[in-house]
Design a protein around this motif. Structure first.
Motif, short mmCIF file in Angstrom:
data_model
loop_
_atom_site.label_atom_id
_atom_site.label_comp_id
_atom_site.label_asym_id
_atom_site.label_seq_id
_atom_site.Cartn_x
_atom_site.Cartn_y
_atom_site.Cartn_z
N LEU A 42 8.89 -10.15 56.98
CA LEU A 42 7.24 -11.21 56.55
C LEU A 42 7.19 -12.03 55.66
N GLN A 43 7.52 -11.32 54.64
CA GLN A 43 7.68 -11.01 53.52
C GLN A 43 8.82 -12.64 52.97
N GLU A 44 10.31 -12.89 53.45
CA GLU A 44 10.81 -13.64 52.94
C GLU A 44 10.27 -14.73 54.00
N THR A 45 9.66 -14.81 54.84
CA THR A 45 9.20 -16.32 55.45
C THR A 45 7.62 -16.87 54.74
N MET A 46 6.77 -15.45 54.35
CA MET A 46 5.76 -16.14 53.26
C MET A 46 6.44 -16.70 51.69
N ASP A 47 7.17 -16.06 51.05
CA ASP A 47 7.96 -17.00 50.72
C ASP A 47 8.19 -17.88 50.73
N GLY A 48 8.77 -18.43 52.11
CA GLY A 48 9.49 -19.83 52.34
C GLY A 48 8.55 -21.08 52.20
N LEU A 49 7.32 -19.96 52.73
CA LEU A 49 6.87 -21.00 53.07
C LEU A 49 5.85 -21.84 51.85
N SER A 50 5.92 -20.14 50.66
CA SER A 50 5.27 -20.91 49.46
C SER A 50 5.86 -21.86 48.25
N ILE A 92 5.01 -21.55 58.82
CA ILE A 92 3.64 -21.09 59.12
C ILE A 92 3.88 -20.75 60.64
N ASP A 93 4.43 -21.33 61.82
CA ASP A 93 5.09 -20.46 63.27
C ASP A 93 5.50 -18.94 63.54
N LYS A 94 6.38 -19.00 62.51
CA LYS A 94 6.90 -17.84 62.25
C LYS A 94 6.11 -16.67 62.19
N ILE A 95 5.39 -16.75 61.08
CA ILE A 95 3.83 -16.19 60.59
C ILE A 95 3.44 -15.45 61.26
N SER A 96 3.41 -16.11 63.02
CA SER A 96 2.60 -16.39 64.09
C SER A 96 3.48 -14.85 64.31
N THR A 97 3.98 -14.85 64.67
CA THR A 97 5.46 -13.78 65.05
C THR A 97 5.47 -12.93 64.36
N GLN A 98 5.35 -13.02 63.28
CA GLN A 98 5.78 -11.72 62.16
C GLN A 98 4.40 -11.02 62.06
N TYR A 99 3.31 -11.74 61.92
CA TYR A 99 2.12 -11.14 61.25
C TYR A 99 1.59 -9.50 61.39
N ALA A 100 1.84 -9.15 62.85
CA ALA A 100 2.11 -7.89 63.19
C ALA A 100 2.95 -6.72 62.08
N GLY A 101 3.45 -7.16 62.44
CA GLY A 101 4.79 -6.12 62.16
C GLY A 101 4.70 -5.88 59.72
N GLY A 102 3.71 -6.95 59.83
CA GLY A 102 3.71 -6.46 57.68
C GLY A 102 2.20 -5.19 57.90
N LYS A 127 -2.68 -28.40 61.66
CA LYS A 127 -2.84 -27.82 63.06
C LYS A 127 -1.95 -26.32 62.89
N ALA A 128 -0.97 -26.50 62.74
CA ALA A 128 -0.38 -25.25 62.38
C ALA A 128 -0.38 -24.29 62.45
N ALA A 129 -1.34 -24.24 60.93
CA ALA A 129 -2.32 -22.78 60.25
C ALA A 129 -3.29 -22.45 61.29
N ILE A 130 -3.97 -23.52 61.84
CA ILE A 130 -4.74 -23.19 63.08
C ILE A 130 -4.39 -22.77 64.03
N ALA A 131 -3.73 -23.15 64.78
CA ALA A 131 -2.61 -22.22 65.52
C ALA A 131 -2.40 -20.53 64.96
N ALA A 132 -1.87 -20.59 64.14
CA ALA A 132 -0.77 -19.08 63.28
C ALA A 132 -2.39 -18.23 63.26
N LEU A 133 -3.76 -18.61 62.14
CA LEU A 133 -4.30 -18.16 62.78
C LEU A 133 -5.03 -17.08 64.07
N GLY A 134 -4.65 -17.87 64.71
CA GLY A 134 -5.33 -17.05 66.39
C GLY A 134 -4.34 -16.15 66.12
N HIS A 135 -3.66 -15.46 65.54
CA HIS A 135 -2.32 -14.32 65.17
C HIS A 135 -2.18 -13.28 64.76
#
Length: 250
Positions: free
Chosen positions: A42-50, A65-75, A100-108
């Motif tokens: 998750l940290q790698e994805t967040m750094d990549g997003l930045s 952002i899409d990856k955060i949706s699936t990795q969020y639970a493991g953080g 749009k991607a951010a909206i969808a991701a927040l739902g996860h």
């Protein structure tokens, strides 16, 4: 005989531990316990997003952002809070695909996401498409504190917005009966009104279109919430008055 007694004691203990019934206990979903690997991912994805946002590589940012949706639970807790904060910031991005991607991701996600999404839905009232995306994502969080807000959206002028709100309320199918009764009561009030307008000798084009757009959403959501096989606004109302509202449990 001894084996039977032990088995019964075990079952009773399990039901006591999970008041929502044994089936509910089995269906209960919890985030997996974070591991070093999941936290690092998750940290790698967040750094990549930045980095992607900094470089204005919006295509890559959307993918992250899409990856955060699936990795969020493991953080871990701190990461999750940071992830929601990052996604909130993406809602102001000039690139529509990122928003749009951010909206969808927040739902996860979780935490403050529900407030962010409901606030976004309210602010996007002049943009039905965006408003629907906010409501759809918010519904997936199944936060019981916003049920009344979803019920208010049933009076919206846009049929698609109402449809999203109806389906969102269907996500509360595993909530306590008391809350589901409140939802069903609100749904039936609007469903009855829509069906009544449609049943007039010469329904207007608007009333006809509304009924045709909302019939399936109403039927589907009511069945999910009540676990009943009923059809038609009148039949639903009859069941609720004579039986549904009197039951302690559905």
């Amino acid at each position: 005989m001894r084996i039977l007694e032990v088995t019964l004691i075990a079952i009773l203990a399990l039901v006591t531990f999970c008041p929502a019934t044994l089936a509910g206990c089995q269906n209960e979903k919890k985030d997996p316990k974070p591991t070093e690997e999941s936290i690092a991912a998750l940290q790698e994805t967040m750094d990549g997003l930045s980095e992607s946002l900094k470089d204005k590589d919006f295509s890559q940012a959307t993918a992250q952002i899409d990856k955060i949706s699936t990795q969020y639970a493991g953080g871990n807790k701190k990461q999750k809070e940071a992830a929601v904060s990052m996604l909130k910031g993406c809602l102001k991005n000039k690139d529509l695909s990122v928003r749009k991607a951010a909206i969808a991701a927040l739902g996860h996600t979780g935490g403050k996401a529900i407030k962010i999404l409901m606030k976004g839905a309210k602010a996007a009232k002049k943009d039905p498409d965006l408003q629907q995306r906010y409501l759809n994502a918010a519904g997936k969080l199944r936060d019981e504190s916003v049920v009344k807000d979803f019920l208010k959206y049933l009076n919206n002028k846009d049929n698609n917005v109402i449809k999203i709100a109806i389906y969102a309320l269907g996500n509360y199918k595993d909530s306590p009966t008391k809350l589901r009764k409140e939802i069903v009561k609100g749904l039936l009030k609007v469903y009855s009104s829509v069906a009544s307008a449609y049943s007039k000798p010469n329904p207007t084009t608007t009333n006809k279109a509304r009924y045709e757009a909302l019939y399936n959403p109403f039927e589907s959501t009511l069945k999910k919430l009540t676990k009943q096989e009923i059809k038609g606004a009148n039949e639903w109302n009859r069941w609720f008055r004579k039986d549904g509202k009197k039951r302690k449990e559905w």
